[in-house]
Design an enzyme around this catalytic site. Sequence first.
Site, PDB file in Angstrom:
ATOM      1  CD  GLU A  92      -0.815   6.231 -10.192  1.00  0.00           C
ATOM      2  OE1 GLU A  92      -1.098   7.368 -10.575  1.00  0.00           O
ATOM      3  OE2 GLU A  92      -0.084   5.464 -10.835  1.00  0.00           O
ATOM      4  N   GLY A  93      -3.762   8.303  -5.895  1.00  0.00           N
ATOM      5  CA  GLY A  93      -4.725   9.273  -5.409  1.00  0.00           C
ATOM      6  C   GLY A  93      -5.130   9.004  -3.978  1.00  0.00           C
TER       7      GLY A  93
END
Length: 647
Positions: free
Chosen positions: A554-555
Amino acid sequence: MSVDGWNTVLVLGGIRSGKSEFAESLVTDAPVVRYVATAPEGDPEDTEWATRLAAHRARRPGSWTTEETTEDPRRLADVLESAEPNEMLLVDDLGGWVTVLLDPDHQPADDVATIAELAEAIRGCAARVVLVSPEVGLSLVPTTPLGRAFTDALGAANRAVADACDAVVLVVAGQPVWLKPAATATEPSVPATVTAPTAAATAPIVASLADAEPTPEVQLPDVLTPTPPAAPTAEPGNPWAAPTMALPMVSTGLVIQPGMELPMPDEYAGPQAVDRLTTLDVPGAGLGVLDRVVGFAATTQGTSTPAPWGSVRVLLLHGDHAGGAAAGTVAGESARRAAQARAGQGALARLAAESGASLQVVDTPASAPIEDQPALAPEQVESALRYGWRLAEQAADAGVQLLVLGACGAGTEAAAAAVLAATAGAEPPAVLGRVITDSGEIDDAAWMIRCAAVRDALHRTRRSSRGAKDILAELGGGDVAVATGVLLGATARRVPVLLDGPVGLAAGMVSRDLAGQARHWCLLADHGGHPAVRLAADVLGLTPLLDLRMDLGEGANALVALPLLRSVLALSAALPVHPSLAGTDDTEPVADEPESTDPSYADPDLTEPDSTEPDSTEPDFAEPEPAGPGPASTGADEQPASGWRAG
């Protein structure tokens, strides 16, 4: 409110300086605002003054209440003294108040005493107050007695109120300059430097979030500014990130509750920006689906020609979920990833460095097994929401133009699936992705354990309320709660958020009940192949821009797409209007080809063979002359490199 630690703020500024707009931005995060209007209506024939008043009224949200004090200038002090601690007052402005004070209808009056009463009321006010006042002390001394009386009285009022307020800001040409930013005596002093965070330093943060009463001394984690290595063969061990000072934030007393009225993006700027793309000098079919990036940036920036995001911050939320939600994960893996990002290493830090984005690793409260008990206590949810809000405020105060929201933690996908099942009626097996081991194999047994954990959690909470805070407490956990606070705080400060992964989308689903405006400030670059992300995006109306199907964490997926999104915005802002639509034609018409005077040229159909030359079936190939640079030519090495020209 963005000015933490203070109860009263005086906003000064000249005419059309933007002081009122700035003051209004300070109170946008308050659930209820009482607008105290001091200016008289004026002459009915003065249409320009009426237009100004109408513009002020049009900017006020419908949830605000308005109170007039034009009948009696002493009533302003009474309003401040009777205000409750949970109220937010916006007084606009003291110039109108002084005008009423000097009105002959209110004479004789002791102006000095009335101003002193106002200052004392501000000091003793239990509510949070923002006062607006024009700064007239920089102009020439008026030539009329009435003008001098007004400037003298207003100058005295500004001095008295500034002395009584905790903070004073001067707005010059729309830019705020803090004149009195000193903290109150009860606040801890701001450290000059902050060293790199350690486990011992971050532990109090998590502990404070678990307390029933949030401590105002909680500091936000350090912001890491990754810098790319000088060369691809950089020495091992050299971090790509260096910590910078983390601004200490204290509790604002903010009450996050359902139905908050937060700002909406500019609904007109987006369509205007997309329509403008059709007029640009772009070959082919244009930007395709990426025109949605231009529309989104236009709505959030409030202009039809949006600029690429300059300052970008990545918020990496680290928090584990216990129980069956974390089945199939290696113990301590998420902590290793978080420590790696803090040290400026790993995929996320490298991508942040390449994108010029800062990185902030945030530890969130650990979540209990949702199949057996609530993930968080209600007081932990409140603390986590305010904590996330302060993270967004810190970023906005630092000039961040775009937030990238990501997470790393065991059991995050199962927690997001549980939130989706509770908010959108999804079936857990449909929104839970396959479990992939470190060796790249599919672990079906772990997937079934996760499904069972979510199923049992939904059965346990079947009679529980489905309110936003209840879902966070029962199912969402610490990372989803902090992410929800980030979305709400970013919305309040008009900062767009680039979502990536199940945690951010689950937070978007929960935030609908608290403030429906939050989803309009969110952009989804890629769904990453997560079924939970796809479903939540469909419910929230967020169409993924790309279909890369990467799974870097995530990211990281969003950071891969960020350079592309920036390029699209830069292109849309730099390209000129097509000449045919601009009213001029930059291309020269092709003239009829003149007859050549070169004796070596002849129409092949009209030439006669040279009888003196032997017949040859092979064509002659002339040796090419060297292309040396000359007065009328440019050598190949002198050709300018293709690329962007600064306009």
